[in-house]
Write an enzyme that holds these catalytic residues in place. Structure first.
Site, short mmCIF file in Angstrom:
data_model
loop_
_atom_site.label_atom_id
_atom_site.label_comp_id
_atom_site.label_asym_id
_atom_site.label_seq_id
_atom_site.Cartn_x
_atom_site.Cartn_y
_atom_site.Cartn_z
N ARG A 100 0.82 -1.36 0.05
CA ARG A 100 0.11 -0.01 -0.02
C ARG A 100 0.94 1.31 -0.22
O ARG A 100 0.36 2.18 -0.54
CB ARG A 100 -0.69 -0.07 1.18
CG ARG A 100 -1.99 -0.73 1.21
CD ARG A 100 -3.06 -0.59 2.06
NE ARG A 100 -4.30 -1.31 1.70
CZ ARG A 100 -4.98 -2.06 2.68
NH1 ARG A 100 -4.62 -2.01 3.93
NH2 ARG A 100 -6.23 -2.57 2.06
N LYS A 115 -17.84 -14.98 4.09
CA LYS A 115 -19.16 -14.73 4.44
C LYS A 115 -20.34 -14.36 3.46
O LYS A 115 -19.91 -13.33 2.80
CB LYS A 115 -19.12 -13.92 5.57
CG LYS A 115 -18.94 -14.24 6.91
CD LYS A 115 -18.58 -13.24 7.88
CE LYS A 115 -19.99 -12.82 8.46
NZ LYS A 115 -19.65 -11.85 9.59
N GLY A 125 -9.19 -7.84 -0.02
CA GLY A 125 -7.95 -8.01 0.51
C GLY A 125 -7.43 -9.34 0.46
O GLY A 125 -6.08 -9.53 0.11
N GLY A 157 -13.84 -3.38 0.50
CA GLY A 157 -15.37 -2.98 0.52
C GLY A 157 -15.62 -1.86 -0.13
O GLY A 157 -16.88 -1.88 -0.81
#
Ligand code: ADP
Ligand code: MG
Length: 397
Positions: free
Chosen positions: A38, A201, A354, A376
């Protein structure tokens, strides 16, 4: 929206919101950067600003400090790494008053950091007035704002959205690239358009699945989330990951896919084990034959072959979420081979998430059109949601 080139930055203090939230590890002299991906991704915008004579003050969060300064989450090791990459010394101001003093002493092309913005609980406050107070203080450090942390653009936070309303602002190069890629995916993807979803999930990704069914030609589902779909079809899934409270919603997706003619594919076979661990007995079974007490931890070879064949015909592929527990060698094949198939597809190929990006790095897979820096944020973009950080840039001074 203004572009970075439109900002007249020469000789001016520019506040730059980057996403330098990197993993740390214990070093001899305290925490050190474990993975600088990053930080590297943030360098292009910083160099652009420097070569144009800007005086850059970088703002970022790091980890999850509990609403106050915590040396464990100091940006100091991150600033040191950034300085190495830039060939400069990058100092860290402990707080806003100190940042104001230090910024006033910068020369054209200099770079400094403000300490972890989440040491101030106002950054993430739900109360807009509280956030605006912090944004007001931040805006006193400089004259212009550049928003380059794509991973936080879906957050309503002082250093992301509130500050962009107070200063003339523009997206950084990283955010600009992400916005261009996801706008293309949302507005006119070339077809066939294939989305590959996995990860742990379903509930995290429910909203995006509903929206994607309106857009895609093929939806390939693997990973832990596949078991809620398999259960919705009446299969026994043993001890595999299962979100029973989502089964009804997932049944709705299966019906919607049928109604719209979307080719929604679930695993036809699985790699199963009795333990969530390496070095244990594994078996390959059809997706409707998971024995009691066993769990599915990867997609099987027949599923991999089916997914590869759909992907090879695609003109656009989006991939979010690993196909299995890729961290354990026995269950990594699905993720690696599907990832390689996507990278080899000649169309536009985009990776978001990620853990998916971590898998890509771990297997050394190259050749994607774009690996997103925001999991996200990229999903919310694909849902067609307005991202607060980007909305603020559109409404900026
Ligand atoms: P991303 O960060 O790319 O969006 P997620 O966070 O949704 O992905 O999920 C990643 C995690 O899902 C990984 O740690 C992986 O081990 C786990 N996972 C994938 N398949 C399974 C499975 N069948 N059972 C349990 N966990 C799984
Ligand atoms: Mg994840």
């Amino acid at each position: 929206m203004r572009s970075l080139a439109d900002l007249d930055v020469t000789g001016r203090v520019v506040l730059l919101r980057s996403d330098l939230n990197v993993p740390l590890r214990d070093g001899v002299h305290g925490p050190e950067v474990a993975d600088d991906t990053r930080i590297r991704a943030s360098v292009a915008t910083i160099q652009n600003l420097r070569t144009r004579g800007a005086r850059v003050v970088v703002i970022s969060h790091l980890g999850r400090p509990k609403g106050g300064p915590d040396p464990k989450y100091s940006l100091t090791p991150v600033a040191a790494r950034l300085g190495e990459l830039l060939g400069l010394s990058v100092l860290v101001a402990a707080d806003i008053p100190q940042a104001r003093t230090m910024a006033a002493a910068l020369s054209d092309g200099d770079v400094m950091c403000l300490e972890n913005i989440r040491f101030d609980p106002r950054e993430t406050s739900k109360d807009p007035a509280v956030r605006q107070e912090l944004a007001g203080e931040l805006s006193s450090i400089g004259e212009l704002f550049v928003s380059d942390g794509f991973g936080v653009e879906h957050r309503e936070q002082a250093s992301v959205s509130d500050i962009a309303r107070l200063l003339p602002s523009a997206p950084g190069l990283l955010v600009q690239t992400e916005v261009d890629v996801f706008t293309k995916l949302l507005e006119n993807p070339e077809r066939p358009y294939v989305v590959v979803l996995g990860g742990s999930k379903v509930s995290d990704k429910l909203a995006v699945i509903g929206k994607l069914l309106e857009h895609v030609d093929h939806l390939l589902i693997g990973g832990g989330m596949a078991f809620t779909f398999l259960a919705a079809q009446g299969y026994e899934v043993g001890r595999s990951l299962l979100e029973t409270d989502q089964i009804e919603t997932v049944r709705g997706f299966l019906a919607a896919a049928k109604g719209r003619g979307v080719d929604l594919r679930l695993p036809v076979d699985l790699v199963i084990s009795e333990k969530f661990a390496g070095g244990v007995e594994t078996r390959v079974v059809p997706a409707d034959a998971v024995p009691t007490g066993w769990m599915g931890l990867d997609i099987g070879p027949a599923t991999i072959a089916e997914f590869e064949s759909v992907i090879s015909q695609a003109r656009t592929v989006v991939w979010n979420g690993p196909m299995g527990v890729f961290e354990i060698a026995e269950f990594s094949r699905g993720t690696q081979l599907v990832g390689e198939a996507i990278a080899a597809c000649p169309g536009m190929t985009v990776v978001g998430g990620g853990d998916s990006a971590a898998a890509v790095a771990m297997f050394g897979i190259e050749g994607f059109s774009h690996v997103s820096t925001g999991g996200g944020a990229s999903l919310e973009f694909l849902e067609g949601k307005a991202l607060p950080g980007l909305v603020a840039l559109e409404n900026s001074l």
